[in-house]
Design an enzyme around this catalytic site. Structure first.
Site, mmCIF file in Angstrom:
data_model
loop_
_atom_site.group_PDB
_atom_site.id
_atom_site.type_symbol
_atom_site.label_atom_id
_atom_site.label_comp_id
_atom_site.label_asym_id
_atom_site.label_seq_id
_atom_site.Cartn_x
_atom_site.Cartn_y
_atom_site.Cartn_z
ATOM 1 N N ALA A 18 1.416 -1.517 -0.484
ATOM 2 C CA ALA A 18 -0.027 -0.021 0.472
ATOM 3 C C ALA A 18 0.844 1.473 -0.045
ATOM 4 O O ALA A 18 1.016 2.587 -0.680
ATOM 5 C CB ALA A 18 -1.233 -0.095 1.118
ATOM 6 N N GLY A 19 2.038 0.937 0.267
ATOM 7 C CA GLY A 19 3.119 1.685 0.558
ATOM 8 C C GLY A 19 3.222 2.784 -1.050
ATOM 9 O O GLY A 19 2.660 2.537 -1.806
ATOM 10 N N ARG A 60 10.601 7.432 -1.692
ATOM 11 C CA ARG A 60 11.845 7.141 -1.517
ATOM 12 C C ARG A 60 12.305 7.071 -3.551
ATOM 13 O O ARG A 60 13.516 7.293 -3.743
ATOM 14 C CB ARG A 60 12.902 6.628 -1.129
ATOM 15 N N ASP A 66 7.891 -4.936 -1.096
ATOM 16 C CA ASP A 66 9.318 -4.492 -2.155
ATOM 17 C C ASP A 66 10.563 -5.349 -1.485
ATOM 18 O O ASP A 66 11.824 -5.094 -1.798
ATOM 19 C CB ASP A 66 9.284 -3.164 -1.783
ATOM 20 N N GLY A 115 15.553 -2.275 9.950
ATOM 21 C CA GLY A 115 15.473 -2.530 11.104
ATOM 22 C C GLY A 115 16.274 -2.986 11.763
ATOM 23 O O GLY A 115 16.573 -4.548 10.824
ATOM 24 N N ASN A 173 13.721 -0.149 -1.934
ATOM 25 C CA ASN A 173 13.300 1.404 -1.636
ATOM 26 C C ASN A 173 13.498 2.873 -1.908
ATOM 27 O O ASN A 173 13.028 3.379 -2.178
ATOM 28 C CB ASN A 173 13.654 1.801 -0.427
HETATM 29 C C1 UD1 Z 1 10.316 -2.339 6.921
HETATM 30 C C2 UD1 Z 1 10.792 -2.625 7.693
HETATM 31 C C3 UD1 Z 1 12.093 -2.853 9.234
HETATM 32 C C4 UD1 Z 1 13.165 -3.529 7.519
HETATM 33 C C5 UD1 Z 1 12.502 -3.795 5.463
HETATM 34 C C6 UD1 Z 1 12.823 -4.586 5.168
HETATM 35 C C7 UD1 Z 1 8.781 -1.338 9.901
HETATM 36 C C8 UD1 Z 1 8.273 -0.407 10.638
HETATM 37 N N1 UD1 Z 1 10.205 -1.620 9.461
HETATM 38 O O1 UD1 Z 1 10.675 -0.956 6.802
HETATM 39 O O2 UD1 Z 1 12.341 -3.076 9.924
HETATM 40 O O3 UD1 Z 1 14.237 -3.802 7.760
HETATM 41 O O4 UD1 Z 1 11.269 -3.005 5.705
HETATM 42 O O5 UD1 Z 1 12.927 -3.882 3.872
HETATM 43 O O6 UD1 Z 1 8.475 -2.333 9.135
HETATM 44 N N2 UD1 Z 1 3.639 -0.364 3.005
HETATM 45 C C9 UD1 Z 1 2.127 -0.780 3.529
HETATM 46 N N3 UD1 Z 1 1.315 0.799 3.889
HETATM 47 C C10 UD1 Z 1 2.386 1.685 5.265
HETATM 48 C C11 UD1 Z 1 3.441 1.852 4.459
HETATM 49 C C12 UD1 Z 1 3.894 0.521 3.926
HETATM 50 O O7 UD1 Z 1 1.175 -1.393 2.785
HETATM 51 O O8 UD1 Z 1 0.909 2.281 5.509
HETATM 52 C C13 UD1 Z 1 3.931 -1.288 2.533
HETATM 53 C C14 UD1 Z 1 4.891 -0.575 1.090
HETATM 54 O O9 UD1 Z 1 4.191 -0.627 0.487
HETATM 55 C C15 UD1 Z 1 6.224 -1.956 1.053
HETATM 56 C C16 UD1 Z 1 6.215 -2.729 2.814
HETATM 57 O O10 UD1 Z 1 4.721 -2.133 3.787
HETATM 58 O O11 UD1 Z 1 5.952 -2.911 -0.069
HETATM 59 C C17 UD1 Z 1 7.479 -2.035 3.172
HETATM 60 O O12 UD1 Z 1 7.531 -0.568 4.043
HETATM 61 P P1 UD1 Z 1 8.633 0.207 3.636
HETATM 62 O O13 UD1 Z 1 7.896 1.823 3.777
HETATM 63 O O14 UD1 Z 1 9.436 0.237 2.272
HETATM 64 O O15 UD1 Z 1 9.423 -0.106 5.164
HETATM 65 P P2 UD1 Z 1 11.540 0.264 5.012
HETATM 66 O O16 UD1 Z 1 11.459 1.509 5.974
HETATM 67 O O17 UD1 Z 1 11.665 -0.310 3.966
HETATM 68 MG MG MG Z 2 11.098 -1.391 2.516
#
Ligand code: UD1
Ligand code: MG
Length: 449
Positions: A9-10, A14, A103, A140, A224
């Site tokens: 959903a994100g 970046r 991702d 993380g 990312n």
């Molecule tokens: C996340 C993890 C981090 C890990 C990394 C691995 C969290 C808080 N952190 O960080 O510990 O090391 O992934 O790649 O989870 N997404 C949603 N809805 C939202 C936000 C994000 O569906 O509200 C989805 C995004 O589309 C993406 C995934 O979740 O596919 C991860 O989101 P992203 O923002 O990339 O997290 P990272 O900062 O990479």
């Molecule tokens: Mg990510």
């Protein structure tokens, strides 16, 4: 039994793109397409995709996978908030939930199966995939005891300088015992640097949680930004190319060659530099492809040579030579022992065996029999400005240099077309057709003053 949820959903801020991050292409599949592809081997009971930013586009891109259930996350308030959206869908579910970030495209199915196995064997509340990576920046950090029992996951931006030194990272792939996760999800707080509800906080609230290191850290590289997208592409390409080399394909210069994972190559295929093979392409044994060639969704026979050519959505028979400088497209079919090129374009053309178009020709909407010889500069004039029309050329026919065949037109078998002819009417078998002005020579002529 397992249910899978992919977080997609994100926005992917970046990436600096209008395309949702998870739809960015990576060698023939989107990022989320790769994740779903790897999940298939687990045969999940249900598969959820959490969509939000560009949700309609994500839905449309995955429309060919009817097993998927899309769940909307209207506001993107973090990975924990994304998983909260599943609560109404999994009310009475007692089993395990595998959560994957959309991702993380390079995961292998066997790694996911191993994670699930460890999770079930130890009756963990959660089991998370981790890796020791050389450059952990942005991920993380995972802190465990000596038994791999998790103490804490801390996001990169919330880490102290000392915590940042830890190279064990969270891959973004989690197995949860759903009833336990469902209890902690509603209590997440957004008191962190990003003011988001983190899934990692839900993991921190559970016990026991076990971490499982992936053997090959390249599997868990998250995408990312576009630098990481390019890095992931390299990893994927290296994997595919290594597998083909081990299966008996020669890559003269792997670094300048790209092969999508949907391509099939027989043993003893040789790929020359700067060659790119995409889509549903198959190449038969003993064929030599390249240098400088792009082949998409095409079937190439055995012992074929293709040099400096672009071939799409077409078929080439055995022992045929293609190139240099050839474009073959749109359901063209070339039979065995043919020769196409130099500088020849085929569009929706069917060629029988032993047929040659060796120099400078355009054959569009054309059907040619066997043993046809197309003279240099022959053109099928298939377009009248409004419609496309067909040309038929019988077996054994030869066209002279610079012939124009104005479609619709049919040349019979064993026809000879005189050089420089513009053929506008059908020609019967075994005829010679001359369709040009007779040459006029005026001796001792000088321009008038
Ligand atoms: C996340 C993890 C981090 C890990 C990394 C691995 C969290 C808080 N952190 O960080 O510990 O090391 O992934 O790649 O989870 N997404 C949603 N809805 C939202 C936000 C994000 O569906 O509200 C989805 C995004 O589309 C993406 C995934 O979740 O596919 C991860 O989101 P992203 O923002 O990339 O997290 P990272 O900062 O990479
Ligand atoms: Mg990510």
């Amino acid at each position: 039994m397992v249910i899978v949820a992919v977080l997609a959903a994100g926005r992917g801020t970046r990436m600096k793109s209008s395309l949702p991050k998870v739809l960015h292409p990576l060698g023939g599949r989107s990022l989320v397409g790769w994740v779903l592809h790897q999940v298939r081997s687990l045969q999940p009971q249900r598969q959820f995709v959490i969509i939000g930013y560009g949700g309609d586009a994500v839905r449309a891109a995955l429309a060919d996978q009817p097993q998927l259930e899309f769940v909307e996350q209207r506001e993107q308030l973090g990975t924990g908030h994304a998983v909260q959206q599943l609560l109404p869908y999994l009310k009475d579910y007692e089993g395990h939930l595998l959560v994957l970030n959309g991702d993380v495209p390079l995961l292998r199915g066997q790694t996911l199966a191993h994670l699930l196995e460890v999770h079930q064997k130890h009756n963990n509340a959660a089991t998370i995939l981790t890796a020791q990576i050389p450059n952990p920046q942005g991920y993380g950090r995972v802190i465990c005891d000596s038994q791999n029992i998790l103490k804490q996951i801390i996001e990169d931006r919330d880490c102290t300088t000392a915590q940042k030194q830890n190279r064990r990272i969270n891959a973004g792939v989690y197995c949860f015992h759903w009833p336990q996760l469902a209890q902690v999800l509603p209590h997440l707080q957004a008191n962190n640097d990003q003011q988001e509800y983190y899934l990692t906080d839900a993991v921190n609230a559970l016990s026991p949680v076990m971490a499982v290191d992936v053997e090959d850290y390249e599997e868990i590289l998250g995408v990312n930004d576009r630098v990481q997208l390019a890095a992931a592409y390299q990893v994927l390409q290296n994997r595919i190319k290594k597998a083909w080399m081990q299966a008996g394909v020669t890559l003269i210069d792997p670094a300048s060659t790209t092969i999508e994972d949907t391509v099939e190559l027989a043993a003893d295929v040789v790929i020359e530099p700067q060659t790119h093979l995409r889509g549903q392409t198959r190449i038969g044994s003993g064929s030599l492809i390249g240098p400088g060639t792009l082949i998409e969704n095409s079937v190439i026979g055995e012992r074929v040579t293709v040099r400096y050519a672009v071939i799409s959505d077409s078929e080439i028979g055995n022992d045929t030579q293609v190139g240099p400088f050839v474009h073959i497209r749109q359901q063209s079919v070339v039979a065995d022992h043919c020769r196409i090129g130099n500088f020849v374009e085929l569009k929706k053309a069917q060629l029988g065996s032993d047929t040659k178009a060796s120099h400078l020709a355009y054959l569009g909407d054309a059907t040619l029999g066997d043993r046809v010889n197309i003279g240099a500069g022959t053109i099928t004039a298939n377009y009248d400005g409004v419609h496309k029309h067909p040309t038929h050329i019988g077996s054994g026919t030869k066209t002279g240099a610079n012939s124009v065949l104005v479609a619709p037109v049919t040349l019979g078998e064993n026809v000879t077309v005189a050089a420089g002819s513009t053929v506008t009417e059908d020609v019967p078998d075994n005829a010679l057709v001359i369709a040009r002005c007779r040459q006029v020579v005026k001796p001792n002529w000088q321009p008038k003053a």
